[in-house]
Design a protein around this motif. Structure first.
Motif, short mmCIF file in Angstrom:
data_model
loop_
_atom_site.label_atom_id
_atom_site.label_comp_id
_atom_site.label_asym_id
_atom_site.label_seq_id
_atom_site.Cartn_x
_atom_site.Cartn_y
_atom_site.Cartn_z
N SER A 132 2.17 -20.18 0.57
CA SER A 132 1.66 -18.81 0.56
C SER A 132 0.33 -18.72 -0.18
CB SER A 132 2.68 -17.89 -0.12
OG SER A 132 2.01 -16.71 -0.56
N PRO A 133 -0.73 -18.30 0.52
CA PRO A 133 -2.02 -18.16 -0.17
C PRO A 133 -1.93 -17.18 -1.34
CG PRO A 133 -2.30 -17.96 2.22
CD PRO A 133 -0.82 -17.99 1.96
N LEU A 134 -1.09 -16.17 -1.22
CA LEU A 134 -1.00 -15.17 -2.30
C LEU A 134 -0.31 -15.75 -3.53
CD1 LEU A 134 -0.29 -11.96 -0.21
CD2 LEU A 134 -2.33 -12.44 -1.57
N VAL A 135 0.71 -16.57 -3.33
CA VAL A 135 1.34 -17.23 -4.47
C VAL A 135 0.36 -18.21 -5.11
CG1 VAL A 135 3.18 -18.85 -5.17
CG2 VAL A 135 3.70 -16.99 -3.57
N ALA A 156 -2.38 -16.50 -7.05
CA ALA A 156 -1.84 -15.93 -8.29
C ALA A 156 -1.74 -17.02 -9.36
CB ALA A 156 -0.46 -15.30 -8.04
N ALA A 199 1.66 -14.46 -13.38
CA ALA A 199 3.06 -14.71 -12.99
C ALA A 199 3.51 -13.62 -12.02
CB ALA A 199 3.95 -14.75 -14.23
N ASN A 200 2.87 -13.56 -10.88
CA ASN A 200 3.10 -12.50 -9.90
C ASN A 200 4.33 -12.84 -9.06
OD1 ASN A 200 2.93 -10.61 -7.79
ND2 ASN A 200 0.71 -10.43 -8.10
N TRP A 201 5.50 -12.63 -9.65
CA TRP A 201 6.75 -13.02 -8.99
C TRP A 201 7.02 -12.16 -7.76
CZ3 TRP A 201 10.35 -9.17 -8.88
CH2 TRP A 201 10.15 -8.11 -9.78
N GLY A 202 6.40 -10.99 -7.65
CA GLY A 202 6.57 -10.17 -6.45
C GLY A 202 6.11 -10.93 -5.21
N ARG A 203 5.09 -11.78 -5.36
CA ARG A 203 4.64 -12.57 -4.22
C ARG A 203 5.63 -13.67 -3.86
NH1 ARG A 203 -1.85 -12.96 -5.69
NH2 ARG A 203 -2.22 -10.72 -5.59
N VAL A 237 8.88 -13.14 -4.10
CA VAL A 237 9.84 -12.34 -3.30
C VAL A 237 9.34 -12.24 -1.86
CG1 VAL A 237 10.87 -10.07 -2.96
CG2 VAL A 237 10.52 -10.93 -5.29
N MET A 238 8.06 -11.91 -1.71
CA MET A 238 7.46 -11.79 -0.39
C MET A 238 7.64 -13.09 0.39
SD MET A 238 4.59 -12.96 1.32
CE MET A 238 3.66 -13.61 -0.08
N VAL A 253 9.81 -15.53 -0.05
CA VAL A 253 11.22 -15.75 0.30
C VAL A 253 11.55 -14.89 1.52
CG1 VAL A 253 13.62 -15.40 -0.44
CG2 VAL A 253 11.93 -16.31 -2.07
N GLY A 254 11.09 -13.66 1.50
CA GLY A 254 11.41 -12.72 2.58
C GLY A 254 10.83 -13.12 3.92
#
Lengths: 413, 413
Positions: free
Chosen positions: B314-317, B320, B326-330, B332-333, B335-336
Motif C-alpha cells: 500500500s503506497p499510503l502505508v 506513512a 503510526a497511521n494505523w487507519g491505513r 485498516v484500509m 486489510v479491508g
C-alpha cells in the motif's frame, strides 16, 4: 484542502443550476478543520428515491454500514456529510455516532432515521463526536436553499485542491430535467468505488430500482475505471437521489430500467460520472499529469481492464510519467505481471500516437525526439495492444510524484 | 550503482570463502556503465548440477527463456551475467544475442550451449549487443579464480547501493560444505521472484532434482515474501549450483529431497535466501526504513500472506512509515481492500509492541508518545491480527520516499 491548486484543475467551474426538490446548507462545525465549512446537509422533498454504490472494503466505515441498511427502502429525505473525520474503524462508538446523527437529522427533516443518508471523510480511527454538529442540523435543514451547489462541493473536500462539479440538463419525455453531481477525492483512490464521496441528484421522477440499475452500470467505465494509488478507501460512497419534482412539468415517471425514454438521461448521467471521476484523478495527490491507459487486443474486456489497471497502478510506470520518460519497458513489465494472457512477441505499445514497440521489440521507426516532446504534455495516453483478441478497456490515473509522498507522509500529523 | 549508500546497508560484508569447483572472473565490458565491472563469469567443474526459479511474468526476458530451456537437463558449466541491459522485450534480436553468448561461453568452457546459464539486468527494450562482450569470455573463463566472490557481487549491480553477500559452512554427513550467495535488487521487486538476480553455489554433491526442491520450497518465506514496489521484473532469476566437489572430502551424494542428512544444509540455505532477500529490501530504491509486516489470526496461511502483501504494497502505508507516522487507519484500509475474510470488529493492530487498535477501534491505552518515538527507528514492525483463525505470514518491505520517485523518474535518461 490544500493551498496549492493542482495544475490539472479545470480552468473554470460550471455554473450549477438548482435541482428542484433539493435544498442545501453548509456550516463550519469545527470537526477538525478551522475556518472552513466541514458539514453539508442536503434536504430532499418527500417522495425522493435513492440508489447507491459503496466501497467493497471488508472494513467499511460506520456511515457506509448505515447507508447500506437504509438503501433497502430506497427513500431519502436528508443527506448529512462531514469532512475531517471518516468515522471508520471506530467500533461501537462509530455506530453510536451514526445513530445519533441519523436521529438528529430525522428530527430536523421531520422524517424517519431510515430516510437519512450519511457520509464521513477524513482520518480513520478517530471517534467522531456527533455532539459537535448534531445540534446544527435542525437550523441547517430549516435554512437550506436550492442554489448552494458550489458551497456543497467545497464542504466535503479533504486533501482535494479544488471542488468537483458536473451538471447536465436533458429531455425526459418532453420535459427538461437536471442532473447535478459533486465529488471529492483525492487519495485512497482505486476501483471498487474510486472516489471517496460523490453525490448526484436529479429532479427526474425515476424509481429507486431504476436509479440503482443506471448507477451500477454507470460506474464500470467511470468511477471504477480510475485509480490514483491502488488503495481502496473504507468510506467510498456514491449516492444518487431523484426528487421526482420534474413530474410537475410533465416528466414521465420511469419505473423500468429498459424504458426507451431513458436513453438521453442515461448518456448524460454517464457523462457526469465520467467527468467527476476524471476530476478526481486530475486532483490525485501530487498529480501533475493525467494518464489514460487503453488496452486493446486482449482476450476479453475483463482481461483488458486487469492489464490496464496493472499498468495504471505500477509505481514504476507512474514515476516514469512524472519524469517525462517514455519508458515503455515498464509498460511491458506491467503487462507481464498482470497475470492475464499475453504473448510478448505480439505486443505493441504507444505513447500518444508514437508507436515505441511492435511485435515484441522496439519499433525501428520510433522517434525519441517526438516522444520526448509528447511526454512534456499534461495529458499522457498510453496504449498497449496485446494482439490476442478483441478485448478493450480504458482506465485513468495520474503520475506518481514526490508531492504524493510529501502529502501522505504527514497527512495525519 | 548509486553514489549514496542506503542507510540500511549492512555495517560490514561477510568474508566470502571460495566454493570448491567454482571459479569467478569479472570485466569492464562497457555495455552501458563506464569505469565499473558489468560482466560476471562463473565457471563450474564438470558434474555441476543446477536448479532455478524465475519470474512469473508473461513477458520474460530472453535470458530467462534460455535458462528455462537449459534447466531441463540440470547440468551447468558456466554462468554469464551482464548488468546495464536486461535483454528483455528485444524480440528476435534478443534470442540471437542469447544464442551468440551461449555459443561463445560454451566454446570458452569447452562444454555444450546447454550447459550455459545467462542473466541480464538493466534497461528493458534496448537490444543487447553480445558482440560487445562475447569475445571476452574465453579469456575470462581461462583466468577465473575461486576467491573472487566480492567482485562477483559488485559486477551485477544496477541501482543497488551496495553488493549483497551471504555465506554459510555446515556439515553434510561428516564433511564441511560451503554455501555462498550473491544478489542484486533494487526496484521492480515483488513476489513471484522478488530479486531481479541471485546466484547461490555450493560444493555439496546434491542432485539437480533435490536442489530444485530445496530452492522452490525455500523461496516462499524468503524471496517471495519481500516487496519493494509490487512491480515484478521480466528478468527475475535465482539459480542454485552444486559442484559436488565436497564429495572428495567425504560429503555424501544426496539424491532424495527427503534425505535426513539435508536438515542442517536446508536450514543454512533458507537462512542465506532470507538474508539476501532482506538485503534486497533494505536496498529498495530510496528506502530509509525496513518494514516487517506480520499478519496473524487469518483464515489460512495463504489468506494471511495476501493481507500482509496488501499492507506491504500500500503506497499510503509506505508513505506513512516514511513520514514516521503510526497511521494505523491505513493498515485498516489495506486489510479491508485485500479481499480476504476479515471482520472489522475483531481486528487488532500493533506498531512494534504498541497496540494501537483493538476489537475494531482505537486502543484506549495507546500512547501516542511511545509510538511516535518507535516510528523514528529504522526497522518498523507492523502486526495485524485478524481474529478469525490461525493463519500467519510475515513479509518484508521498505518505506516509500521521495527518493524512490526521484530515482525512478529519471532512471532511463
Amino acid at each position: 484542502m490544500s493551498t496549492t491548486v493542482s495544475p490539472l484543475a479545470p480552468k473554470s467551474h460550471p455554473k450549477m443550476p438548482a435541482v428542484d426538490g433539493v435544498r442545501i446548507a453548509t456550516a463550519e462545525a469545527g470537526i477538525k478543520y478551522k475556518s472552513r465549512t466541514d458539514l453539508l446537509v442536503m434536504a430532499f422533498d418527500e417522495g425522493t428515491e435513492v440508489a447507491g454504490v459503496f466501497t467493497r472494503s471488508k472494513c467499511p466505515s460506520a456511515p457506509v454500514d448505515y447507508c447500506r441498511d437504509n438503501l433497502k427502502a430506497g427513500k431519502a429525505r436528508v443527506l448529512v456529510v462531514n469532512s475531517g473525520n471518516a468515522n471508520a474503524f471506530t467500533g461501537k462508538k462509530g455506530r453510536q455516532s451514526t445513530a445519533m446523527t441519523g436521529e438528529a437529522a430525522a428530527k430536523a427533516a421531520a422524517c424517519q432515521p431510515g430516510d437519512v443518508f450519511l457520509a464521513s471523510t477524513g482520518v480513520i480511527g478517530e471517534p467522531l463526536d456527533a455532539g459537535k454538529f448534531s445540534h446544527l442540523l435542525a437550523g441547517m435543514v430549516k435554512d437550506a436553499k436550492p442554489g448552494l451547489w458550489a458551497d456543497a462541493g467545497k464542504a466535503i473536500m479533504t486533501t482535494d485542491t479544488y471542488p468537483k462539479y458536473a451538471t447536465a440538463t436533458v429531455k425526459l419525455g418532453d420535459a427538461d430535467v437536471t442532473i447535478n453531481g459533486i465529488a471529492k477525492g483525492a487519495g485512497m483512490i482505486a476501483p471498487d468505488m474510486a472516489t471517496m464521496l460523490s453525490f448526484v441528484a436529479t429532479d427526474a421522477p425515476i424509481a429507486a430500482a431504476v436509479l440503482q440499475d443506471l448507477l451500477s452500470k454507470g460506474v464500470g467505465k467511470t468511477f471504477n475505471s480510475v485509480t490514483v494509488d491502488s488503495d481502496t478507501s473504507t468510506s467510498d460512497t456514491l449516492l444518487f437521489f431523484a426528487t421526482g419534482a420534474a413530474a410537475k412539468k410533465g416528466a414521465p415517471k420511469i419505473t423500468d430500467p429498459k424504458d426507451a425514454r431513458l436513453a438521453q438521461f442515461r448518456r448524460a448521467l454517464n457523462r457526469i460520472l465520467k467527468n467527476l471521476a476524471l476530476q478526481v484523478v486530475r486532483d490525485g495527490e501530487g498529480a501533475r499529469k493525467q494518464v489514460e491507459v487503453t488496452v486493446t487486443g486482449a482476450r476479453s474486456g475483463r482481461s483488458a481492464k486487469r492489464i490496464a489497471l496493472s499498468i495504471a497502478n505500477s509505481p514504476l510506470v507512474k514515476t516514469a510519467v512524472a519524469g517525462e520518460d517514455a519508458n515503455w519497458g515498464r509498460v511491458v513489465m506491467a503487462v507481464g505481471k498482470a497475470g492475464e494472457p499475453a504473448d510478448r512477441d505480439l505486443l505493441s505499445i504507444w505513447f500518444g500516437d508514437n508507436r515505441l514497440a511492435h511485435n515484441g521489440e522496439r519499433d525501428p521507426d520510433y522517434s525519441e525526439e517526438l516522444t520526448s516532446s509528447y511526454m512534456k504534455g499534461d495529458e499522457i495516453r498510453i496504449r498497449a495492444d496485446i494482439g490476442l483478441g478483441r478485448g478493450k478497456a480504458t482506465v485513468w490515473t495520474c503520475d506518481l510524484t514526490k508531492q504524493y509522498v510529501e502529502i501522505n507522509g504527514d497527512y495525519r500529523s
